[in-house]
Design a protein around this motif. Structure first.
Motif, mmCIF file in Angstrom:
data_model
loop_
_atom_site.group_PDB
_atom_site.id
_atom_site.type_symbol
_atom_site.label_atom_id
_atom_site.label_comp_id
_atom_site.label_asym_id
_atom_site.label_seq_id
_atom_site.Cartn_x
_atom_site.Cartn_y
_atom_site.Cartn_z
ATOM 1 N N ARG A 317 5.289 -4.128 -7.190
ATOM 2 C CA ARG A 317 4.846 -3.874 -8.568
ATOM 3 C C ARG A 317 5.639 -4.785 -9.498
ATOM 4 O O ARG A 317 6.641 -4.374 -10.083
ATOM 5 C CB ARG A 317 5.053 -2.401 -8.927
ATOM 6 C CG ARG A 317 4.154 -1.463 -8.139
ATOM 7 C CD ARG A 317 4.311 -0.028 -8.570
ATOM 8 N NE ARG A 317 5.428 0.619 -7.938
ATOM 9 C CZ ARG A 317 5.715 1.925 -8.066
ATOM 10 N NH1 ARG A 317 4.954 2.686 -8.813
ATOM 11 N NH2 ARG A 317 6.752 2.457 -7.443
ATOM 12 N N PRO A 318 5.220 -6.043 -9.617
ATOM 13 C CA PRO A 318 6.024 -7.052 -10.328
ATOM 14 C C PRO A 318 6.337 -6.703 -11.776
ATOM 15 O O PRO A 318 7.316 -7.203 -12.333
ATOM 16 C CB PRO A 318 5.147 -8.313 -10.244
ATOM 17 C CG PRO A 318 4.258 -8.088 -9.068
ATOM 18 C CD PRO A 318 4.007 -6.614 -9.019
ATOM 19 N N SER A 319 5.534 -5.849 -12.406
ATOM 20 C CA SER A 319 5.811 -5.489 -13.797
ATOM 21 C C SER A 319 6.946 -4.481 -13.922
ATOM 22 O O SER A 319 7.455 -4.240 -15.020
ATOM 23 C CB SER A 319 4.551 -4.915 -14.454
ATOM 24 O OG SER A 319 4.137 -3.729 -13.783
ATOM 25 N N LEU A 320 7.358 -3.909 -12.795
ATOM 26 C CA LEU A 320 8.435 -2.919 -12.787
ATOM 27 C C LEU A 320 9.755 -3.600 -12.435
ATOM 28 O O LEU A 320 9.920 -4.122 -11.332
ATOM 29 C CB LEU A 320 8.125 -1.812 -11.776
ATOM 30 C CG LEU A 320 9.157 -0.681 -11.644
ATOM 31 C CD1 LEU A 320 9.249 0.109 -12.939
ATOM 32 C CD2 LEU A 320 8.796 0.222 -10.476
ATOM 33 N N VAL A 321 10.694 -3.614 -13.378
ATOM 34 C CA VAL A 321 11.998 -4.233 -13.157
ATOM 35 C C VAL A 321 12.979 -3.181 -12.660
ATOM 36 O O VAL A 321 13.178 -2.144 -13.309
ATOM 37 C CB VAL A 321 12.526 -4.888 -14.444
ATOM 38 C CG1 VAL A 321 13.942 -5.436 -14.228
ATOM 39 C CG2 VAL A 321 11.595 -6.010 -14.886
ATOM 40 N N ARG A 322 13.572 -3.448 -11.513
ATOM 41 C CA ARG A 322 14.554 -2.532 -10.936
ATOM 42 C C ARG A 322 15.956 -3.051 -11.237
ATOM 43 O O ARG A 322 16.253 -4.227 -11.062
ATOM 44 C CB ARG A 322 14.341 -2.382 -9.433
ATOM 45 C CG ARG A 322 13.018 -1.729 -9.098
ATOM 46 C CD ARG A 322 12.984 -1.158 -7.695
ATOM 47 N NE ARG A 322 11.756 -0.402 -7.486
ATOM 48 C CZ ARG A 322 11.593 0.870 -7.805
ATOM 49 N NH1 ARG A 322 12.604 1.530 -8.358
ATOM 50 N NH2 ARG A 322 10.453 1.492 -7.573
ATOM 51 N N LEU A 323 16.813 -2.137 -11.658
ATOM 52 C CA LEU A 323 18.163 -2.473 -12.084
ATOM 53 C C LEU A 323 19.174 -2.089 -11.025
ATOM 54 O O LEU A 323 19.001 -1.110 -10.298
ATOM 55 C CB LEU A 323 18.503 -1.738 -13.388
ATOM 56 C CG LEU A 323 17.569 -1.975 -14.576
ATOM 57 C CD1 LEU A 323 17.843 -0.956 -15.661
ATOM 58 C CD2 LEU A 323 17.729 -3.397 -15.111
ATOM 59 N N ARG A 324 20.257 -2.853 -10.967
ATOM 60 C CA ARG A 324 21.407 -2.482 -10.145
ATOM 61 C C ARG A 324 22.662 -3.018 -10.809
ATOM 62 O O ARG A 324 22.632 -4.029 -11.524
ATOM 63 C CB ARG A 324 21.286 -3.019 -8.711
ATOM 64 C CG ARG A 324 21.354 -4.518 -8.574
ATOM 65 C CD ARG A 324 21.319 -4.951 -7.116
ATOM 66 N NE ARG A 324 21.346 -6.402 -6.992
ATOM 67 C CZ ARG A 324 22.452 -7.134 -6.953
ATOM 68 N NH1 ARG A 324 23.638 -6.548 -7.034
ATOM 69 N NH2 ARG A 324 22.387 -8.450 -6.833
ATOM 70 N N VAL A 325 23.772 -2.343 -10.587
ATOM 71 C CA VAL A 325 25.051 -2.773 -11.145
ATOM 72 C C VAL A 325 25.519 -4.009 -10.385
ATOM 73 O O VAL A 325 25.583 -4.002 -9.155
ATOM 74 C CB VAL A 325 26.101 -1.654 -11.061
ATOM 75 C CG1 VAL A 325 27.422 -2.109 -11.680
ATOM 76 C CG2 VAL A 325 25.597 -0.395 -11.765
#
Length: 498
Positions: A317-325
């Motif tokens: 789902r390229p429009s969904l940005v997943r975050l990580r520290v």
């Protein structure tokens, strides 16, 4: 960029500089470039990564000039620079410069006779004092281009990444002058294992989940104290990371204090805690904080600008940005330690760590292991592991129609190659489990995911299921590997020992 030429033997990297072979080669090639013009280079990277260590080693090896800027006024900085310049040139008294124009001209003149590295470290501190300094530099280089030849090799270094980016972006007048853009980042997980002397890959994962690949954390922050083995890991955390007498104890706090303005710091701490404990999207973070989406977006943007957070598009789902520290120590602090900070003032570290360790295992170590697996797939996997060279590796998730409104089906290691639909051909989907012995059930989960992707139009005909485990695989899963049904990656393979 023209190819540098040199008739000067390039110096070997000093033995005390660990790894950094590519960085050293780039620096000495730039510094020894014999073309008869002044050259300009940029060295950037977050604090504690060893930029200063490298640059001082370079100037020592080549007889160059080094100046470390500090926060202060313009007149104070010019006075300090003049003092260092006088010591370097054996001049007495120090020059009296009326402004940066005089200082820059004298610095560039150091290269009149031979290629000479001239380092100004923490250059952004000078720009904050003297906003016109970039334009003065640009003018000085233009004067040298039209006047006498010189071989000054000026290296501007800085750890304020947003400001360094603005100073050398394509819109900046300095961009067209710079021949070298070098980023000094953390050691990768394999380099870090060697740096910490971890022969056990399992221990290496645990240590990397705490301190990452930042060199200073071993040399300066725990005084070379490394865990003797996996059985010593808990004791090491207590005596080094949770010890108020060691600099590492408050380092996570100082990282944010140095990077983020005071007015944003509290919200940034809370945002990091949310991401470190499992909130991977902007909306999830906003819900966790109970903050307006606009405030959350600004905070997350600030953390990403300072490279404290990474954001990557979901593989499906390229429009969904997943975050990580981005910094492991920050994830360790905000997920495992911060909830117990008040207890550390009242109880011994051993007691507190017993309560904190489950959070470390369930949130920090598991997610960190998944990131190591993604790094392996992108940078270290054998060329034939996925039948083609990976172009990207990311987390991916798909809604499962069998469970409307329920948990998505997810894969922690989604490998894409070049070409194909969406973001590239789908080479592999993989599950990463730090503390589970993996079995055929995990492969069945991956096959279910592939069926869903196929229904959405994804070409999965050449996609290889993969299982990554820190605890091992069942005999049945090993048999499936022997039949070519699944790719298995254990700790030895992750660390290049298989």
């Amino acid at each position: 960029m023209a190819v540098p030429s040199s008739d000067i033997p390039l110096p070997d990297k000093p033995p005390k500089v660990f790894d950094r072979d590519a960085e050293w080669q780039a620096l000495v090639t730039f510094a020894c470039d014999s073309r008869p013009e002044a050259r300009l280079g940029l060295v950037s990277g977050r604090l504690r990564q060893g930029k200063t260590y490298l640059l001082k080693a370079l100037t020592r090896s080549l007889g160059g000039f080094y100046f470390g800027a500090q926060q202060g006024t313009q007149s104070e900085s010019l006075s300090q620079l003049a003092g260092e310049f006088a010591r370097y040139t054996n001049a007495s008294p120090p020059p009296h410069w009326h402004g940066w124009e005089d200082a820059i001209d004298d610095l560039l003149a150091l290269g009149d006779q031979r290629p000479t590295p001239i380092v100004i470290d923490e250059f952004p501190d000078l720009v904050r004092q003297s906003p016109s300094l970039p334009s003065i530099l640009h003018s000085a280089y233009r004067r040298h281009d039209g006047g006498r030849p010189g071989r000054a090799r000026l290296l501007l270094s800085g750890s304020s990444l947003p400001l360094m980016h603005r100073l050398f972006s394509t819109a900046s007048p300095l961009h067209e002058l710079s021949d070298l853009h070098l980023t000094v980042g953390p050691l990768d997980y394999r380099q870090a294992a060697r740096f910490w002397g971890s022969d056990d890959p399992g221990l290496a994962v645990l240590v990397h989940a705490v301190v990452g690949g930042t060199p200073a954390y071993r040399r300066d922050y725990v005084q070379d104290d490394a865990p003797a083995g996996r059985e010593d890991f808990d004791a090491w955390v207590c005596r080094s990371v949770l010890n108020p007498g060691k600099p590492l104890f408050r380092e996570a706090y100082h990282l944010l204090q140095e990077e983020i303005d005071h007015k944003d710091r509290a919200l940034c701490h809370s945002a990091l805690s949310a991401v470190a404990t499992g909130c991977s999207t902007q909306g999830q973070v906003a819900d966790c904080l109970g903050a307006p989406l606009t405030d959350t977006a600004r905070c997350l943007g600030l953390l990403r600008e300072h490279r404290l957070l990474h954001g990557a598009a979901d593989a499906f789902r390229p429009s969904l940005v997943r975050l990580r520290v981005a910094e492991p120590l920050l994830a360790f602090e905000h997920a495992a330690v911060r909830p117990h900070r008040s207890a550390l003032a009242q109880q011994d570290a051993v007691t507190v760590w017993k309560h904190a360790r489950p959070g470390f295992d369930s949130m920090v170590a598991r997610s960190h292991f998944a990131q190591i697996c993604r790094d392996w797939a992108l940078h270290f996997a054998d060329p034939d592991a996925f039948s083609a060279r990976p172009r990207s590796v990311a987390h991916g998730s798909v809604a499962d129609p069998a469970h409307p409104g329920g948990t998505d089906l997810a894969a922690e290691v989604v490998v894409r190659g070049h070409g194909g639909m969406r973001n590239g051909s789908l080479l592999s989907v993989g599950l990463a489990r730090w503390d589970e012995v993996m079995d055929l059930d995990h492969v069945e989960r991956l096959r279910r995911l592939l069926d869903l992707l196929s229904d959405r139009g994804e070409d999965v005909s050449r996609t290889r299921p993969a299982c990554f485990s820190g605890a091992g695989f069942s005999p049945a899963l090993r048999a499936a590997e022997a039949q070519g049904q699944v790719v298995l990656v254990d700790l030895d393979r992750l660390y290049g020992r298989a």
